[in-house]
Design a protein around this motif. Structure first.
Motif, PDB file in Angstrom:
ATOM      1  N   LEU A 266      24.136 -45.394 -57.303  1.00  0.00           N
ATOM      2  CA  LEU A 266      24.946 -46.608 -57.363  1.00  0.00           C
ATOM      3  C   LEU A 266      25.222 -47.167 -55.972  1.00  0.00           C
ATOM      4  O   LEU A 266      25.990 -48.118 -55.823  1.00  0.00           O
ATOM      5  CB  LEU A 266      26.259 -46.344 -58.115  1.00  0.00           C
ATOM      6  N   ASP A 267      24.597 -46.557 -54.978  1.00  0.00           N
ATOM      7  CA  ASP A 267      24.613 -47.084 -53.606  1.00  0.00           C
ATOM      8  C   ASP A 267      26.035 -47.241 -53.067  1.00  0.00           C
ATOM      9  O   ASP A 267      26.467 -48.324 -52.677  1.00  0.00           O
ATOM     10  CB  ASP A 267      23.876 -48.423 -53.550  1.00  0.00           C
ATOM     11  N   VAL A 268      26.779 -46.125 -53.074  1.00  0.00           N
ATOM     12  CA  VAL A 268      28.104 -46.115 -52.451  1.00  0.00           C
ATOM     13  C   VAL A 268      28.185 -44.924 -51.494  1.00  0.00           C
ATOM     14  O   VAL A 268      27.617 -43.862 -51.758  1.00  0.00           O
ATOM     15  CB  VAL A 268      29.236 -46.022 -53.494  1.00  0.00           C
ATOM     16  N   HIS A 331      35.125 -50.834 -57.519  1.00  0.00           N
ATOM     17  CA  HIS A 331      34.736 -51.978 -58.350  1.00  0.00           C
ATOM     18  C   HIS A 331      33.383 -52.539 -57.919  1.00  0.00           C
ATOM     19  O   HIS A 331      32.637 -53.103 -58.721  1.00  0.00           O
ATOM     20  CB  HIS A 331      35.820 -53.059 -58.209  1.00  0.00           C
ATOM     21  N   ASN A 332      33.064 -52.358 -56.654  1.00  0.00           N
ATOM     22  CA  ASN A 332      31.870 -52.997 -56.096  1.00  0.00           C
ATOM     23  C   ASN A 332      30.558 -52.385 -56.577  1.00  0.00           C
ATOM     24  O   ASN A 332      29.491 -52.945 -56.347  1.00  0.00           O
ATOM     25  CB  ASN A 332      31.938 -52.955 -54.563  1.00  0.00           C
ATOM     26  N   VAL A 333      30.617 -51.230 -57.289  1.00  0.00           N
ATOM     27  CA  VAL A 333      29.370 -50.651 -57.815  1.00  0.00           C
ATOM     28  C   VAL A 333      28.695 -51.584 -58.810  1.00  0.00           C
ATOM     29  O   VAL A 333      27.505 -51.449 -59.104  1.00  0.00           O
ATOM     30  CB  VAL A 333      29.591 -49.273 -58.473  1.00  0.00           C
ATOM     31  N   GLU A 334      29.438 -52.554 -59.297  1.00  0.00           N
ATOM     32  CA  GLU A 334      28.842 -53.520 -60.219  1.00  0.00           C
ATOM     33  C   GLU A 334      27.759 -54.369 -59.555  1.00  0.00           C
ATOM     34  O   GLU A 334      27.060 -55.123 -60.238  1.00  0.00           O
ATOM     35  CB  GLU A 334      29.923 -54.423 -60.811  1.00  0.00           C
ATOM     36  N   ILE A 363      24.610 -60.276 -49.428  1.00  0.00           N
ATOM     37  CA  ILE A 363      25.957 -60.167 -48.859  1.00  0.00           C
ATOM     38  C   ILE A 363      26.714 -59.014 -49.514  1.00  0.00           C
ATOM     39  O   ILE A 363      26.763 -58.898 -50.744  1.00  0.00           O
ATOM     40  CB  ILE A 363      26.743 -61.480 -49.048  1.00  0.00           C
ATOM     41  N   ASN A 364      27.300 -58.161 -48.680  1.00  0.00           N
ATOM     42  CA  ASN A 364      28.151 -57.080 -49.174  1.00  0.00           C
ATOM     43  C   ASN A 364      29.555 -57.629 -49.359  1.00  0.00           C
ATOM     44  O   ASN A 364      30.240 -57.958 -48.390  1.00  0.00           O
ATOM     45  CB  ASN A 364      28.144 -55.923 -48.172  1.00  0.00           C
ATOM     46  N   THR A 365      29.999 -57.745 -50.617  1.00  0.00           N
ATOM     47  CA  THR A 365      31.315 -58.333 -50.896  1.00  0.00           C
ATOM     48  C   THR A 365      32.397 -57.282 -51.100  1.00  0.00           C
ATOM     49  O   THR A 365      33.484 -57.601 -51.594  1.00  0.00           O
ATOM     50  CB  THR A 365      31.228 -59.251 -52.125  1.00  0.00           C
ATOM     51  N   GLU A 366      32.114 -56.023 -50.742  1.00  0.00           N
ATOM     52  CA  GLU A 366      33.135 -54.977 -50.807  1.00  0.00           C
ATOM     53  C   GLU A 366      34.279 -55.331 -49.845  1.00  0.00           C
ATOM     54  O   GLU A 366      34.070 -55.446 -48.630  1.00  0.00           O
ATOM     55  CB  GLU A 366      32.510 -53.633 -50.412  1.00  0.00           C
ATOM     56  N   PRO A 367      35.511 -55.506 -50.362  1.00  0.00           N
ATOM     57  CA  PRO A 367      36.613 -55.911 -49.475  1.00  0.00           C
ATOM     58  C   PRO A 367      37.215 -54.764 -48.666  1.00  0.00           C
ATOM     59  O   PRO A 367      37.913 -55.003 -47.677  1.00  0.00           O
ATOM     60  CB  PRO A 367      37.644 -56.486 -50.443  1.00  0.00           C
TER      61      PRO A 367
END
Length: 371
Positions: A266-268, A331-334, A363-367
């Motif tokens: 899941l690329d985290v 949440h960003n795994v989506e 774009i990485n939108t992980e806050p």
């Protein structure tokens, strides 16, 4: 030839039908117009300023995103605040924004199936049931000369699905009678004269959510000026759709080993974990997005762990006491949806012989930052 905006969205709604969304979810076209040629589509998880700048660079006419840019009814549109500036930039560059959210989560072959596949869940079933298909029976009468034409039209439009079987129908022969009235232009017979015609009666199952599509396909294929058909509800349940997935892993793993699978597939880089890292995980649940409300349903369905995001402190404490493991991957795994939706859309556009290009947002939108 480029696809029109509505054609692109029809492909998207084929993947994630709007009727599957939970009530009051903010889906569909949120900004702009679809009444134009779409030369470039950008697939994104979120729409922020960086994503809009990316859309401008790739000359996108349309952004398809997972998370809404308008959550509540707007009381005003001021272009001197961050969201107002975002809307202004989108409008100035004629970029439409379409949202596919819980309908993409729930649909078969969508978000939660992609996540389940990524962590090794086999034959996953919905974690939380949201929607059971209402089934209808379609009966239509057609002259024998056009039987196959009409039958294929309704079945290809999605009628006739029973469990894992498709294109199911029952067909019987009979005589149809009719009297064309004044001003009619009958396909068979003539006005003012009663006619008897060898016809076929076609019976098949129709999911309520796509009934209009199937009826339109039937009428288009049917030769008669006035099509004789019946459409009535059945006291039968169709397929059940829901959020999340739960099922057995391909092979049992320790919790710590499953964590590594989640991080890689899941690329985290980091996850939060609740539970004994050495325990064996045989059955797992997964739910994209915020999962605090779904820990108990996962336990009830026998899962040893739930992989989700945005778990709050007290839910984690309750799960720990109950012996339930949690992997909070955020949440960003989506973001898994970006490449998957782009792949689907490219296939559909290619089959339609459109030249429209599909781009995956980089774009990485992980806050959050992890220090």
């Amino acid at each position: 030839m480029f696809a029109k905006g509505q054609a692109v969205i029809q492909y998207m709604e084929k993947l994630a039908p709007k009727h599957l969304a939970v009530p009051d979810d903010r889906i569909g076209l949120q900004l702009g117009s679809l009444q134009k040629d779409i030369q470039n589509v950008l697939i994104a998880l979120d729409v922020n300023d960086e994503v809009v700048e990316e859309a401008i660079r790739v000359k996108a006419d349309l952004i398809i995103a997972h998370h809404a840019i308008i959550f509540r009814p707007l009381k005003h549109l001021q272009t001197d605040n961050p969201m107002g500036k975002l809307y202004e930039k989108l409008i100035k560059h004629d970029i439409a924004v379409y949202i596919s959210h819980t309908n993409l989560d729930i649909t078969e072959g969508g978000m939660n199936d992609w996540m389940a596949e990524a962590i090794g869940i086999q034959a996953g079933i919905p974690l939380n049931e949201e929607h059971t298909e209402q089934l209808l029976k379609l009966v239509v009468f057609v002259p024998k000369s056009h039987h196959k034409q009409v039958l294929n039209a309704v079945l290809d439009a999605g009628a006739g699905a029973i469990g894992n079987y498709s294109h199911c129908s029952f067909n019987t022969e009979g005589d149809g009678t009719f009297l064309p009235g004044k001003g009619t232009n009958p396909f068979i017979g003539q006005a003012g004269k009663i006619e008897t015609v060898e016809e076929m009666r076609i019976e098949t199952i129709v999911p309520h959510g796509i009934r209009s599509k199937i009826v339109q396909a039937m009428i288009k294929a049917h030769p008669y000026e006035e099509v004789a058909y019946d459409l009535y509800p059945l006291d039968l349940k169709g397929r059940t759709f829901g959020l999340g997935r739960v099922g057995r892993l391909e092979q049992p793993l320790s919790l710590v080993d499953l964590v590594e699978v989640v991080k890689q597939n899941l690329d985290v880089k980091h996850v939060r974990v609740v539970g004994d890292l050495t325990r064996t995980i045989r059955k797992a649940a997964v739910l994209g997005g915020s999962g605090s409300r779904y820990v108990s349903p996962a336990m009830y369905k026998g899962a040893d762990v739930i992989v989700t995001g945005d778990i709050d402190y007290h839910t984690a404490q309750d799960a720990l006491m109950a012996g339930m493991a949690i992997i909070d991957a955020g949440h960003n795994v989506e973001k898994i949806m970006k490449a998957k939706v782009a792949e689907w859309m490219r296939e559909q556009l290619h089959s339609g012989r459109y030249e429209t290009e599909v781009h995956v947002s980089e774009i990485n939108t992980e806050p959050f930052q992890f220090l």
